[in-house]
Motif scaffolding. Structure first.
Motif, mmCIF file in Angstrom:
data_model
loop_
_atom_site.group_PDB
_atom_site.id
_atom_site.type_symbol
_atom_site.label_atom_id
_atom_site.label_comp_id
_atom_site.label_asym_id
_atom_site.label_seq_id
_atom_site.Cartn_x
_atom_site.Cartn_y
_atom_site.Cartn_z
ATOM 1 N N GLU A 150 6.159 7.851 -8.974
ATOM 2 C CA GLU A 150 6.632 6.739 -9.807
ATOM 3 C C GLU A 150 7.529 5.809 -8.997
ATOM 4 O OE1 GLU A 150 6.784 9.935 -10.695
ATOM 5 O OE2 GLU A 150 5.946 10.183 -12.722
ATOM 6 N N ASP A 151 8.465 6.404 -8.227
ATOM 7 C CA ASP A 151 9.376 5.593 -7.411
ATOM 8 C C ASP A 151 8.636 4.894 -6.274
ATOM 9 O OD1 ASP A 151 11.492 6.303 -9.036
ATOM 10 O OD2 ASP A 151 12.244 7.863 -7.691
ATOM 11 N N ALA A 152 7.627 5.557 -5.719
ATOM 12 C CA ALA A 152 6.854 4.938 -4.638
ATOM 13 C C ALA A 152 6.118 3.706 -5.141
ATOM 14 C CB ALA A 152 5.874 5.948 -4.050
ATOM 15 N N ILE A 153 5.514 3.809 -6.317
ATOM 16 C CA ILE A 153 4.793 2.658 -6.865
ATOM 17 C C ILE A 153 5.769 1.555 -7.276
ATOM 18 C CG2 ILE A 153 3.389 1.907 -8.849
ATOM 19 C CD1 ILE A 153 1.752 4.484 -8.450
ATOM 20 N N GLU A 154 6.910 1.934 -7.793
ATOM 21 C CA GLU A 154 7.935 0.929 -8.127
ATOM 22 C C GLU A 154 8.389 0.185 -6.872
ATOM 23 O OE1 GLU A 154 12.423 0.790 -10.005
ATOM 24 O OE2 GLU A 154 11.082 2.375 -10.675
ATOM 25 N N ALA A 155 8.609 0.929 -5.777
ATOM 26 C CA ALA A 155 9.008 0.297 -4.511
ATOM 27 C C ALA A 155 7.899 -0.607 -3.980
ATOM 28 C CB ALA A 155 9.359 1.364 -3.477
ATOM 29 N N THR B 156 -4.265 11.198 -6.736
ATOM 30 C CA THR B 156 -4.212 12.209 -7.787
ATOM 31 C C THR B 156 -2.859 12.219 -8.485
ATOM 32 O OG1 THR B 156 -5.822 13.566 -6.596
ATOM 33 C CG2 THR B 156 -4.547 14.659 -8.308
ATOM 34 N N SER B 157 -1.775 12.131 -7.724
ATOM 35 C CA SER B 157 -0.429 12.090 -8.326
ATOM 36 C C SER B 157 -0.283 10.885 -9.246
ATOM 37 C CB SER B 157 0.642 12.044 -7.237
ATOM 38 O OG SER B 157 0.649 13.225 -6.484
ATOM 39 N N ALA B 158 -0.795 9.746 -8.806
ATOM 40 C CA ALA B 158 -0.695 8.536 -9.625
ATOM 41 C C ALA B 158 -1.556 8.645 -10.878
ATOM 42 C CB ALA B 158 -1.086 7.314 -8.799
ATOM 43 N N LEU B 159 -2.731 9.271 -10.767
ATOM 44 C CA LEU B 159 -3.558 9.500 -11.948
ATOM 45 C C LEU B 159 -2.854 10.428 -12.931
ATOM 46 C CD1 LEU B 159 -7.060 9.899 -10.277
ATOM 47 C CD2 LEU B 159 -6.475 8.182 -12.005
ATOM 48 N N ARG B 160 -2.245 11.499 -12.422
ATOM 49 C CA ARG B 160 -1.511 12.416 -13.302
ATOM 50 C C ARG B 160 -0.407 11.689 -14.046
ATOM 51 N NH1 ARG B 160 -0.753 16.485 -8.598
ATOM 52 N NH2 ARG B 160 -2.622 17.768 -8.720
ATOM 53 N N VAL C 141 0.860 -1.185 0.000
ATOM 54 C CA VAL C 141 0.000 0.000 0.000
ATOM 55 C C VAL C 141 0.894 1.232 0.000
ATOM 56 C CG1 VAL C 141 -1.719 1.303 1.303
ATOM 57 C CG2 VAL C 141 -1.823 -1.204 1.272
ATOM 58 N N VAL C 142 0.573 2.199 -0.865
ATOM 59 C CA VAL C 142 1.260 3.490 -0.877
ATOM 60 C C VAL C 142 0.347 4.508 -0.205
ATOM 61 C CG1 VAL C 142 2.287 5.324 -2.269
ATOM 62 C CG2 VAL C 142 2.465 2.939 -3.028
ATOM 63 N N ALA C 143 0.856 5.178 0.823
ATOM 64 C CA ALA C 143 0.097 6.217 1.517
ATOM 65 C C ALA C 143 0.899 7.517 1.496
ATOM 66 C CB ALA C 143 -0.190 5.815 2.964
#
Length: 200
Positions: free
Chosen positions: A120-125, A144-148, A73-75
């Motif tokens: 991007e790095d958070a989702i990769e991690a 929102t950041s991930a959607l962008r 999970v990314v928070a």
């Protein structure tokens, strides 16, 4: 993207689009928005993933299917602070937590992963920590950041029939329209589960 784990958000939201009430924060949780989670405990079907959750049968089916997909999970920092750092763990009993923050987080625990270099790095991690399972997103800023960045595959709204009138909005400003396709709508006591696929 074929073969990669999926990235999704599944958040409780009021009809007017808030994911907290007014004055959220450490020790105050969602502020006056706690009713967004009443559906976790207003049924007689225990969750198979989260101890202590007693949901209605349709909510349990939706909730456990989603919770069972998450390997990480990314928070965002606000969610992390409002949730009192998840007590050094994760909001999910089996998924690793990645905290996205643009400033140091001195209270981060060794069971949590801090990323300061962007979504991007958070989702990769998170993908690396998820063991082939999917990645969940928590918090309006992170979603929102991930959607962008074009990184979200699915948006699930657990829409609670209340107008909170204030608080933290789910979605922030986006540079362009994001089109969604409704995959499933499940009405349940106290909540409607709306499952959308992001169209690319």
């Amino acid at each position: 993207m074929t073969g990669m784990s999926k990235v999704y958000s599944a958040l409780s939201v009021s009809v007017d689009g808030y994911i907290t009430g007014r004055d959220p924060g450490a020790g105050r949780g969602l502020g006056d928005g706690g009713t967004l989670f009443d559906w976790y405990f207003d049924g007689d079907t225990p969750s198979q993933v989260f101890d202590g959750f007693q949901l209605s049968e349709p909510s349990a089916r939706v909730f456990d299917a989603l919770a069972g997909r998450a390997g990480a999970v990314v928070a965002g920092r606000n969610t992390y602070e409002d949730s009192e750092h998840f007590h050094g763990g994760s909001p999910h009993p089996a998924a690793r937590l990645v905290v996205l923050s643009h400033r140091p987080v001195p209270e981060i625990s060794d069971r949590q992963i801090l990323v300061t270099t962007g979504i991007e790095d958070a989702i990769e991690a998170a993908r690396a920590a998820a063991g082939g399972k999917d990645v969940g997103l928590m918090g309006g800023g992170v979603v929102t950041s991930a959607l962008r960045a074009g990184l979200v595959d699915e948006v699930i709204l657990h829409q609670v029939p209340i107008l909170l009138g204030g608080g933290r909005p789910f979605f922030q400003s986006l540079p362009e329209h994001v089109r969604l396709r409704l995959v499933e709508a499940v009405p349940a006591p106290g909540v409607t589960h709306l499952h959308y696929e992001v169209q690319r």
